[in-house]
Scaffold this active site. Structure first.
Site, mmCIF file in Angstrom:
data_model
loop_
_atom_site.group_PDB
_atom_site.id
_atom_site.type_symbol
_atom_site.label_atom_id
_atom_site.label_comp_id
_atom_site.label_asym_id
_atom_site.label_seq_id
_atom_site.Cartn_x
_atom_site.Cartn_y
_atom_site.Cartn_z
ATOM 1 N N ARG A 187 -0.934 1.610 10.356
ATOM 2 C CA ARG A 187 -1.701 2.638 9.672
ATOM 3 C C ARG A 187 -1.316 4.054 10.066
ATOM 4 N NH1 ARG A 187 -8.134 2.019 9.464
ATOM 5 N NH2 ARG A 187 -7.417 0.027 8.625
ATOM 6 N N HIS A 228 -1.666 -2.824 -0.774
ATOM 7 C CA HIS A 228 -2.426 -2.081 0.235
ATOM 8 C C HIS A 228 -3.922 -2.229 -0.044
ATOM 9 C CE1 HIS A 228 -2.282 0.816 3.514
ATOM 10 N NE2 HIS A 228 -3.202 1.557 2.916
ATOM 11 N N TYR A 246 -6.605 11.939 -14.363
ATOM 12 C CA TYR A 246 -6.127 13.125 -15.066
ATOM 13 C C TYR A 246 -4.676 13.478 -14.728
ATOM 14 C CZ TYR A 246 -11.101 13.866 -15.913
ATOM 15 O OH TYR A 246 -12.404 13.705 -16.286
#
Length: 741
Positions: A32, A78, A122
């Site tokens: 991570r 993931h 968007y």
């Protein structure tokens, strides 16, 4: 019904907690937070780019919705939150966050002002050429693949591309018990250093500093550390860099000037920086700065207006560096995962060496995979050539035999793959031209195989090939440095904050009850009767000063407090209680208030007749609590703190018993703090007043009354004695108040 305990494991709580926390810590470290030294990526970034590659989001292709990318990443590779994955994707697309962006974003991906990116529904994205370079070779057997978390797909363990992404783009992260912070660098400098390291594997980090001069942040700025400090940071893998904004002085018509900020330090949000500077102006913490304006468009342009043209630009700039994020420390902690996925702090040389070793492995893996493919193809081409040499017999076997494959294998010594390929040939391929093309292809492949075998067997050829490939990458992606390296002082210069205060005359007024105010200008001291005070209050002190002066307030408890002339409340009204500015107990009276300067000498005395000489520098205390100057005995108070004139050579002391003693000033010790020595001895009462004097000038005192007459005792021989004596009665006409003034 009793619960089934067959699956219960009896283990100490401490051991179980330790084991599970260790698993969590290792997962955080390796999967991570820390980047891999080979490709400089964390798993989330690697999976993002891999998913975009499978979606064919090539630089020459069309954009796709970011939501599609995020969905594929969290669904296939993931299994974490969509917000965290999208945030990672946004960072990869921000040109002010990454020195070499890996994602080409279309839409609102945030800005340097600190505004967030638009929602992923968007925005659209695709890969950049650098990202494609980083993934080059994934289809050529260069790296290992592993199953995804659910076993349905595969993902690469690391990207093989020839691009020094770890140092070029940097990384930051916090794991369990460790963290990483790597600034971005210039890729051309990194490749030059790597090339030097290939030719000189025993070169040290300090030798590589001839090529890598320091970090190269996407937002520019100036690193003001010395070469020695920068080299030490890269040698140890730990350190920090002093990073400043790019600020220039621009002159205006009429002789004025302003400061222009054109680059902000890396990681500083422009909007918050302007708010920070505006707060300094609003709270009057930087009085020499008048205004801040944001005139930015595509380029950063922050204008800083000084209070007046007489302000020193260097002082204003140094103050801004001290008080705002126009200067900050960027940490260096080269903590990364090595090829065995073991975390550790590396030096610059170790990072580049590990990356070069990985690239050699990638080269060898690619070459071996290519050799294997060439061998497979050569096997087929050899079979085709045999078929063309015996074309009539091959056709006859195919037409007449029930098992033509077995017959061809036995008759022409073919392999199974060769026989199968011959049987699958189309009739249109049975032409002379095809035979010539096969011969040419075989010759070319054989030559390529020979070169690859030489490359695999020769480390020298590998180094030469790697340098050539690095040069190609440098020519393609190298650019000019953005961050300048300018050696600055090792420590910050001390700022004289008094120089920031605009010098103006004031009249300081202290009332008997401890109310203080400062009227603008030098008001006539004879007009004190016209001053207004609260009912039951009156004038205690009035004197002229400047806003740049420091005022010393003396408490009867032996403590002294420093007040800034510019910090005093205005002259309108009755002022404010001085105890709001300092921690002076309510039961402690004020002994004195006057202007103090570091170079002056002061004479402190207590009511029990003890005293010593001190300096103005020793009594200055900028905190609310002040500082203890005189250690007092029981029932004693600090009676007075008098300024010692330069010409003074004696001290006149008068007690409450009206006895006067004059002794040499040299008999008093100079101390920063203490109880002092005995000035005058008393059987009853204590010290009333003292005054430093020049013995030859005698002693003068006011006669009082409206005439303002002054009497002078020119010959003090009769009262001259040694320090600690009792003295003799004061001369006729000495004030009944037993005070010199």
């Amino acid at each position: 019904m009793e619960p089934d305990s067959s699956s219960t494991i009896d283990t100490p709580f401490e051991a179980a907690l330790s084991e599970r926390y260790l698993v969590y810590a290792l997962s955080t470290i390796t999967a991570r937070s820390l980047p891999d030294v080979r490709d400089g990526l964390k798993p989330v970034h690697r999976r993002l780019l891999w998913a975009m590659r499978l979606l064919r989001l090539d630089p020459a292709g069309a954009y796709k919705k970011s939501a599609r990318v995020v969905g594929d990443v969290i669904g296939k590779y993931h299994p974490h939150g969509d917000a965290s994955v999208y945030d990672a994707m946004v960072r990869l697309a921000q040109s002010f966050a990454l020195r070499y962006p890996l994602v080409d974003g279309q839409g609102n991906f945030g800005n340097i002002d600190g505004d967030n990116a638009a929602a992923y529904r968007y925005t659209e994205a695709k890969l950049t050429p650098i990202a494609m370079q980083l993934m080059a070779g994934l289809d050529e057997g260069t790296v290992e693949f592993r199953p995804t978390y659910n076993g349905e797909e595969e993902e690469p363990e690391v990207f093989p591309g020839l691009f020094p992404n770890l140092l070029a783009n940097g990384a930051s992260g916090i794991a369990v018990g460790m963290a990483t912070s790597i600034p971005p660098h210039n890729v051309a400098e990194l490749i030059d250093a790597a090339t030097h390291l290939i030719d000189n594997p025993h070169a040290e980090t300090r030798d590589l500093m001839d090529f890598v001069s320091g970090p190269d942040f996407p937002t520019g700025g100036v690193v003001v550390d010395s070469r020695q400090a920068i080299t030490h940071a890269y040698e140890t893998g730990r350190g920090s860099f002093r990073l400043r904004a790019t600020v220039t002085q621009e002159k205006e018509k009429g002789g004025g000037w302003h400061l222009l900020v054109s680059e902000v330090p890396y990681g500083v949000q422009k909007g918050k920086l302007i708010e920070q500077i505006a707060d300094l102006i609003a709270n009057k913490k930087l009085p020499i700065l008048a205004d801040v304006r944001d005139e930015s468009a595509e380029d950063i342009r922050i204008v800083l207006e000084p209070r007046s043209r007489t302000v020193e630009p260097e002082l204003l700039l140094e103050s801004l560096y001290r008080l705002t994020d126009l200067e900050l420390r960027f940490p260096l902690n080269l903590n990364v995962l090595d090829a065995n996925r073991t975390p550790g702090v590396m030096s610059l040389k170790q990072c580049l060496t590990a990356w070069l070793a990985f690239q050699i492995d990638v080269m060898l893996n690619r070459s071996r995979t290519r050799v294997a493919k060439i061998d497979d193809r050569l096997e087929l081409l050899d079979g085709f050539l045999i078929a063309f040499l015996n074309l009539d017999r091959v056709i006859e076997i195919i037409r007449t035999e029930d098992e033509p494959k077995a017959v061809m294998i036995a008759e022409f010594s073919l392999t199974d793959r060769q026989a199968e390929a011959i049987l699958n040939m189309r009739l249109r391929s049975l032409r002379k031209l095809e035979e010539m093309e096969i011969s040419r292809e075989r010759t070319a492949l054989a030559k390529e195989r020979e070169e690859l075998v030489k490359l695999i067997e020769s480390p020298a050829r590998q180094r030469t090939r790697l340098k050539k490939d690095l040069s190609t990458v440098r020519d393609k992606f190298g650019d000019d440095r953005r961050t300048r390296i300018e050696e600055g002082p090792a420590t910050r210069a001390e700022i004289d904050w008094s120089r920031m205060i605009e010098k103006e005359p004031i009249t300081v007024i202290l009332s008997q009850r401890g109310w203080i105010r400062a009227m603008k200008g030098h008001v006539g001291l004879d007009d004190a009767e016209t001053l207004k005070f609260r009912e039951g209050d009156g004038l205690a002190r009035i004197f002229h000063a400047q806003t740049t002066d420091k005022l010393l307030l003396v408490g009867e408890n032996g403590r002294v407090y420093t007040l800034g002339g510019d910090k005093l409340p205005g002259g309108r009204g009755f002022g404010e209680p001085v105890r709001l500015s300092i921690d002076l107990p309510a039961d402690v009276e004020i002994a004195d208030l006057f202007v103090v300067r570091p170079a002056m000498k002061l004479l402190a005395a207590s009511t029990d007749g003890r005293g010593f000489v001190t300096s103005g520098e020793a009594v200055l205390a900028e905190t609310r609590k002040g500082k203890q100057l005189m250690n007092l005995r029981a029932d004693a108070k600090l009676a007075t703190l008098r300024i010692v004139p330069e010409e003074a050579d004696a001290v006149a002391v008068v007690g409450e018993n009206r006895k006067l003693l004059v002794f040499n000033l040299a008999e008093l010790p100079e101390m920063g703090r203490g109880a002092g020595v005995q000035l005058q001895r008393y059987r009853q009462g204590g010290l009333a007043d003292l005054k430093p004097i020049r013995f030859a000038d005698g002693l003068s005192w006011s006669m009082g009354g409206e005439t303002g007459r002054v009497r002078t005792e020119a010959d003090l021989t009769a009262w001259k004695g040694i320090r600690g004596a009792s003295g003799r009665m004061a001369p006729l006409g000495f004030p009944r108040s037993n005070r010199f003034s």
